[in-house]
Design a protein around this motif. Structure first.
Motif, PDB file in Angstrom:
ATOM      1  N   ILE A  97      31.835  35.838  41.390  1.00 36.01           N
ATOM      2  CA  ILE A  97      32.824  36.121  40.011  1.00 36.01           C
ATOM      3  C   ILE A  97      32.528  35.814  38.845  1.00 36.01           C
ATOM      4  O   ILE A  97      31.923  34.492  38.622  1.00 36.01           O
ATOM      5  N   ARG A  98      32.579  36.754  37.994  1.00 34.82           N
ATOM      6  CA  ARG A  98      32.119  36.646  36.458  1.00 34.82           C
ATOM      7  C   ARG A  98      33.238  37.111  35.683  1.00 34.82           C
ATOM      8  O   ARG A  98      33.986  38.034  35.967  1.00 34.82           O
ATOM      9  N   SER A  99      33.557  36.529  34.400  1.00 33.55           N
ATOM     10  CA  SER A  99      34.340  36.957  33.495  1.00 33.55           C
ATOM     11  C   SER A  99      34.013  38.324  32.913  1.00 33.55           C
ATOM     12  O   SER A  99      32.811  38.447  32.698  1.00 33.55           O
ATOM     13  N   CYS A 100      35.024  39.137  32.528  1.00 34.04           N
ATOM     14  CA  CYS A 100      34.967  40.360  32.027  1.00 34.04           C
ATOM     15  C   CYS A 100      34.702  40.242  30.450  1.00 34.04           C
ATOM     16  O   CYS A 100      35.910  39.731  29.995  1.00 34.04           O
TER      17      CYS A 100
ATOM     18  N   ALA B 244      41.020  38.676  30.462  1.00 35.57           N
ATOM     19  CA  ALA B 244      42.126  38.423  31.707  1.00 35.57           C
ATOM     20  C   ALA B 244      41.701  39.065  33.029  1.00 35.57           C
ATOM     21  O   ALA B 244      42.522  38.646  34.192  1.00 35.57           O
ATOM     22  N   LEU B 245      40.504  39.566  33.111  1.00 40.42           N
ATOM     23  CA  LEU B 245      40.098  40.165  34.401  1.00 40.42           C
ATOM     24  C   LEU B 245      38.908  39.405  34.772  1.00 40.42           C
ATOM     25  O   LEU B 245      38.130  39.066  34.055  1.00 40.42           O
ATOM     26  N   ASN B 246      38.312  39.599  35.908  1.00 42.22           N
ATOM     27  CA  ASN B 246      37.186  38.924  36.473  1.00 42.22           C
ATOM     28  C   ASN B 246      36.237  40.204  37.077  1.00 42.22           C
ATOM     29  O   ASN B 246      37.008  40.993  37.981  1.00 42.22           O
ATOM     30  N   GLU B 247      35.222  40.197  36.923  1.00 45.04           N
ATOM     31  CA  GLU B 247      34.179  41.081  37.818  1.00 45.04           C
ATOM     32  C   GLU B 247      33.831  40.360  39.069  1.00 45.04           C
ATOM     33  O   GLU B 247      33.429  39.276  39.156  1.00 45.04           O
TER      34      GLU B 247
END
Length: 466
Positions: free
Chosen positions: A319-322, A327-330
């Motif tokens: 999981i990485r921050s976009c 507000a979303l994760n990659e």
């Protein structure tokens, strides 16, 4: 599923880190007693409303919290022989004092799918690059009432501090064997892929025939099954692989067979409870022989939980921050090859709950800590269900109880949160373990007031009731 509300009745408070809750009838006694094993190495039992010491092995336990407040080592397993009342035998799993090493890797580990070298790490120099040694021992309660160690069954070198299992020893009423629910060796993402390697002790559920070769005292320290002395190899079989970290096994009688429940602690996405009836253990001697012949053992009917390719029913992901949308994760698949390879081999979870869950009536989990079947009538809505605990509900200061049950059509099931009446206010209550009595008609809950293992006397044990 029905909304269920239970009460928590305080049994004992201000004790050190309760990690295993079991009941047994002492030789010469007539009453089932609650035994409480603590992470620091004490075992108590409740007799006539008084807490009494059964065994204190604190000098045998390695120093906890040396590298910080949190620690997953210590006294992790306690199991009483099915004939304990007559033979006095019981079994312990703990981390051994004086065995601390530097660890197998420096720093934390996160695989990089763009860098194949991070996907193919090997645990080399095992005799020097490890964190600690865990042991499984057989003890006996002597006629004078004093416990004494009889022999060592396993000494296992662990690469990292974490993922050693909890409530890790239980006897199977189906086979009479001691079951060791293990972890994958620790760190994160199983960097050496130990859980899928048939020769690795880590990442497996292991059955031990304690009545076979029972006079052999094992001093060997191992990481792989082929390093174990032959007399001990002959007592071992592998019940399942693909384990990340297990919180024990629970057996529920269903007509003339047993449902088995196990919980696999998740990585970043999901916590999963599995159930199965039929399984085919593979004797360790066959695994070793297959390795010598450079062949694969027959695995039809063998249980595989899918880790490290799968986290429950989801491909293991990073999981990485976009950056363009905070507000979303990659979410990137961590191990594509392992996910594909284990896809047709693994069993599906009975239920999973998620670290992020927007559905009403659910909760955002942290870590699964206990799984127990309940067959009592005191809480009718839970009878025949499996109850589980999560360490700490996201955004709250208290852990969570929940339950699910096996469907008649064999499909996965949903779960429901169990509400409790106990008000802790602002005090933290980390739900760390579940226990039950011999016929599974009572449930017990172990709580830590602090996850810093050097904050002593912060533990509490409750009975869960209507």
């Amino acid at each position: 599923m029905k909304k269920v509300k239970v009460s928590l009745r305080l049994i004992v408070s201000k004790i050190n880190l309760p990690t295993v809750l079991k009941t047994a009838i002492l030789p010469g006694d007539s009453m089932e007693r609650l035994f409480i094993a603590t992470q620091v190495g004490e075992i108590f039992y409740i007799g006539n409303g008084v807490i009494r010491t059964f065994l204190d092995i604190r000098p045998r336990i390695l120093k906890l919290g040396a590298s910080g407040g949190y620690d997953e080592r210590g006294l992790l397993g306690l199991a009483f022989h099915p004939e304990f009342y007559y033979n006095g035998l019981f079994y312990l799993h703990y981390s051994v004092a004086g065995t601390q090493g530097p660890g197998a890797l420096a720093g934390g580990f996160i695989p990089n799918p763009c860098n194949t070298s991070t996907l193919q790490l090997r645990w080399t120099n095992r005799e020097t690059q490890f964190d600690h040694i865990d042991t499984v021992e057989e003890w006996i309660l002597q006629s004078n009432g004093q416990p004494q160690k009889r022999r060592t069954i396993l000494n296992v070198r662990r690469p990292f501090m974490n993922h050693n299992g909890i409530n890790s020893l239980n006897f199977s009423p189906e086979t009479g064997k001691l079951v060791l629910t293990n972890g994958d060796g620790g760190s994160a993402y199983d960097p050496f892929n130990l859980s899928q390697d048939n020769l690795e002790v880590a990442g497996k559920i292991i059955e031990i025939d304690v009545g076979k070769n029972s006079s052999f005292n094992n001093s060997a320290v191992v990481t792989r099954f082929n390093e174990i002395p032959q007399p001990i190899q002959e007592t071992l079989s592998v019940m399942a692989k693909g384990v990340r970290n297990m919180v024990g096994i629970s057996f529920q009688r269903y007509y003339n067979q047993y449902l088995k429940y196990v919980g696999n602690v998740g990585q970043d996405l999901a916590e999963s409870i599995f159930s199965f009836v039929q399984y085919k253990s593979i004797p360790v001697t066959k695994l070793v022989q297959a390795s010598l012949m450079n062949s694969e053992p027959e695995e039809e009917g063998f249980i595989n939980f899918g880790w490290r390719g799968w986290e429950g029913s989801i491909p293991t992901s990073i999981i990485r921050s976009c950056s363009e949308n905070p507000a979303l994760n990659e979410k990137t698949m961590a191990y594509y090859n392992e996910t594909v390879k284990t896809s047709p081999l693994r069993i599906q979870p009975l239920t999973s709950y998620f670290h992020q869950d927007p559905r009403p009536g659910k909760f955002e989990g942290t870590a699964l800590t206990g799984v127990q079947s309940y067959m009592g009538s005191g809480i009718p809505d839970l009878s025949g269900s499996v109850v589980f605990t999560d360490l700490l509900r996201s955004g709250k200061t208290q852990g969570v109880l929940a339950y699910t049950s096996v469907r008649t059509d064999g499909k996965s099931n949903d779960f429901s949160v169990i509400e409790t009446d106990y008000q802790l206010g602002s005090q933290s209550a980390y739900y760390v373990c579940l226990g039950t009595n011999l016929n599974q008609t009572q449930l017990y809950l172990g709580v830590f007031g602090s996850m810093n293992v050097t904050d002593y006397n912060q533990g509490t044990v409750f009975e869960i009731g209507p």
